[in-house]
Design an enzyme around this catalytic site. Structure first.
Site, PDB file in Angstrom:
ATOM      1  N   ASP A 147       0.820  -1.211   0.000  1.00  0.00           N
ATOM      2  CA  ASP A 147       0.000   0.000   0.000  1.00  0.00           C
ATOM      3  C   ASP A 147       0.860   1.270   0.000  1.00  0.00           C
ATOM      4  OD1 ASP A 147      -2.403   1.390   0.071  1.00  0.00           O
ATOM      5  OD2 ASP A 147      -3.245   0.209   1.707  1.00  0.00           O
ATOM      6  N   ASP A 202     -10.021   3.769  -3.430  1.00  0.00           N
ATOM      7  CA  ASP A 202     -10.760   2.560  -3.044  1.00  0.00           C
ATOM      8  C   ASP A 202     -12.159   2.490  -3.650  1.00  0.00           C
ATOM      9  OD1 ASP A 202      -8.535   2.165  -1.547  1.00  0.00           O
ATOM     10  OD2 ASP A 202      -9.575   2.015   0.379  1.00  0.00           O
TER      11      ASP A 202
HETATM   12  C1  GLA Z   1      -5.998   1.363   1.467  1.00  0.00           C
HETATM   13  C2  GLA Z   1      -6.144   0.400   0.309  1.00  0.00           C
HETATM   14  C3  GLA Z   1      -7.272  -0.567   0.581  1.00  0.00           C
HETATM   15  C4  GLA Z   1      -6.986  -1.332   1.873  1.00  0.00           C
HETATM   16  C5  GLA Z   1      -6.773  -0.354   3.020  1.00  0.00           C
HETATM   17  C6  GLA Z   1      -6.280  -1.046   4.281  1.00  0.00           C
HETATM   18  O1  GLA Z   1      -7.113   2.197   1.590  1.00  0.00           O
HETATM   19  O2  GLA Z   1      -6.363   1.096  -0.895  1.00  0.00           O
HETATM   20  O3  GLA Z   1      -7.456  -1.475  -0.498  1.00  0.00           O
HETATM   21  O4  GLA Z   1      -5.854  -2.142   1.678  1.00  0.00           O
HETATM   22  O5  GLA Z   1      -5.819   0.646   2.684  1.00  0.00           O
HETATM   23  O6  GLA Z   1      -6.071  -0.167   5.336  1.00  0.00           O
END
Ligand code: GLA
Length: 401
Positions: A147, A202
């Site tokens: 990430d 997301d």
């Molecule tokens: C980010 C990523 C998500 C998930 C969260 C976890 O937002 O884009 O897909 O992995 O972190 O905290």
């Protein structure tokens, strides 16, 4: 002697500049990830139960293989800086969990982050890349989602390159999934570093809306779809655009789930389910395991589909397939049903990126509806049908001799 020095120099250059593990994702990766449904509520029982369900539901037989624990599995680092799982939720340890998953014929994935802390505030990879990669290899990890939270002053390409080097040095082939959200255009540099990269922020479990969280937003299916514009030229076998994990089975209507899944297949997107596999409706299983639709996603040509036309919320998407086939998907983004009367001869398809063209005046194809699982005749006749609101008609065209 001179030759020996030359060989040694070459060897040391080659080992300094390692590469990604090639060939681990020749088709888009398929699996499950805990985040969309469970967020931080993860433990080893959930992961074991999910592996069992992946087999029992027929998902494994349909091609899914990775079981990925997202954020929040982490405990503290030990005195030497090695990461340990949270002892409360993962008391048996990660090696035992990997063994369980492997024994089912599945593969094990894990999550970390290039910054100081993960997005949920757990210890992340910065400064510990080689140690973490060693641990992942020791545990039997097959897939790493990495990430991009808490990365102040880091250069994205450099940070992901460091992790690629660390994984390579650890010696275990691991699919490298870069979760950089598209902010630094990972499609421009990601192909040599990882096997897939996120193209957006997301996803959320809504067909056509945005959720504002204050400092960031999460995006419904159609928003994410629109953000893929222009990116298809960067994708291909072993290096895929990732429009985020699936929300199928997480609360949208069945037709919306079907449209979402179909479009991810047309995009040659990774198919990472994000729902509770041990509690799925019949419809959710049918969507996630439709092998003919999945075959479009997994087609060996590995070309991402494209939007052929768009009019009044009706989009037509095309994807070239092996053996001169095509997938053609009618997507109705409107909230009312639409009648279709598609005259193939009036719609030549041309794909300069894949060097493919079709003129239906010269070539005739057999048409199969991949959701109805029915042959519908040939392209020498007008395709007449209906497409429901927020739904698709997904067709496969096979050339006739
Ligand atoms: C980010 C990523 C998500 C998930 C969260 C976890 O937002 O884009 O897909 O992995 O972190 O905290």
């Amino acid at each position: 002697m001179r030759r020996l020095i030359y060989c040694l120099a070459l060897f040391s250059w080659a080992s300094t500049y390692a590469q990604k593990f090639e060939g681990l994702a020749l088709t888009p990766p398929m699996g499950w990830n805990s985040w969309n449904k469970f967020a931080c509520d993860v433990d080893e029982n959930l992961i074991r139960k999910t592996a069992d369900a992946m087999v029992a539901s027929g998902m494994k037989a349909a091609g899914y293989q990775y079981i990925v624990i997202d954020d929040c599995w982490h405990g503290q680092r030990d005195q030497l800086g090695f990461i340990q799982p949270d002892p409360l939720h993962f008391p048996s340890g990660m090696k035992a969990l990997a063994d369980y998953i492997h024994a089912q014929g599945l593969k094990f994935g894990i999550y970390s982050c290039a910054g100081w802390k993960t997005c949920a505030g757990r210890p992340a990879g910065r400064g510990h890349e080689y140690q973490d990669a060693m641990k992942y290899a020791e545990w039997g990890v097959d897939y790493l989602k990495y990430d991009w939270c808490n990365t102040e002053a880091l250069n994205a390409e450099g940070a992901y390159l460091t992790m690629r080097e660390a994984l390579h040095a650890a010696g275990r082939p691991i699919v490298f999934s870069m979760c950089e959200w598209g902010s630094n255009k990972p499609w421009e540099w990601g192909g040599k570093i990882g096997h897939l990269w996120r193209t957006t922020g997301d996803i959320t479990n809504c067909f056509d809306c945005v959720v504002d969280h204050g400092t960031w937003k999460s995006w419904g299916v159609t928003y994410i779809l629109d953000m893929q514009e222009g990116l298809r030229v960067y994708a291909g076998p072993d290096h895929w655009n990732d429009p985020d994990m699936l929300e199928v089975g997480n609360g949208m209507a069945v037709n919306e789930d079907r449209a979402h899944f179909s479009m991810w297949c047309m995009l040659a997107a990774p198919l990472i389910a994000g729902n509770d596999l041990s509690d799925m409706s019949k419809e959710t299983i049918q969507i996630l395991t439709n092998k003919e639709v999945i075959a479009v996603n997994q087609d060996s040509v590995g070309v991402q589909g494209f939007k052929y036309s768009s009019q009044d919320s009706l989009e037509i998407w095309c994807k070239p397939l092996q053996q001169a086939g095509w997938a053609v998907c009618f997507l109705n983004r409107a909230s009312h049903p639409r009648d279709l009367a598609f005259v193939w001869q009036d719609h030549p398809i041309s794909d300069a990126h894949a060097h493919r063209e079709v003129n239906f005046q010269q070539a005739t194809f057999q048409i199969r509806d991949l959701w109805l699982k029915k042959d519908l005749g040939r392209t020498n006749k007008t395709f007449v049908g209906k497409v429901a609101a927020h739904d698709v008609r997904m067709l496969k065209l096979t050339p006739l001799p």
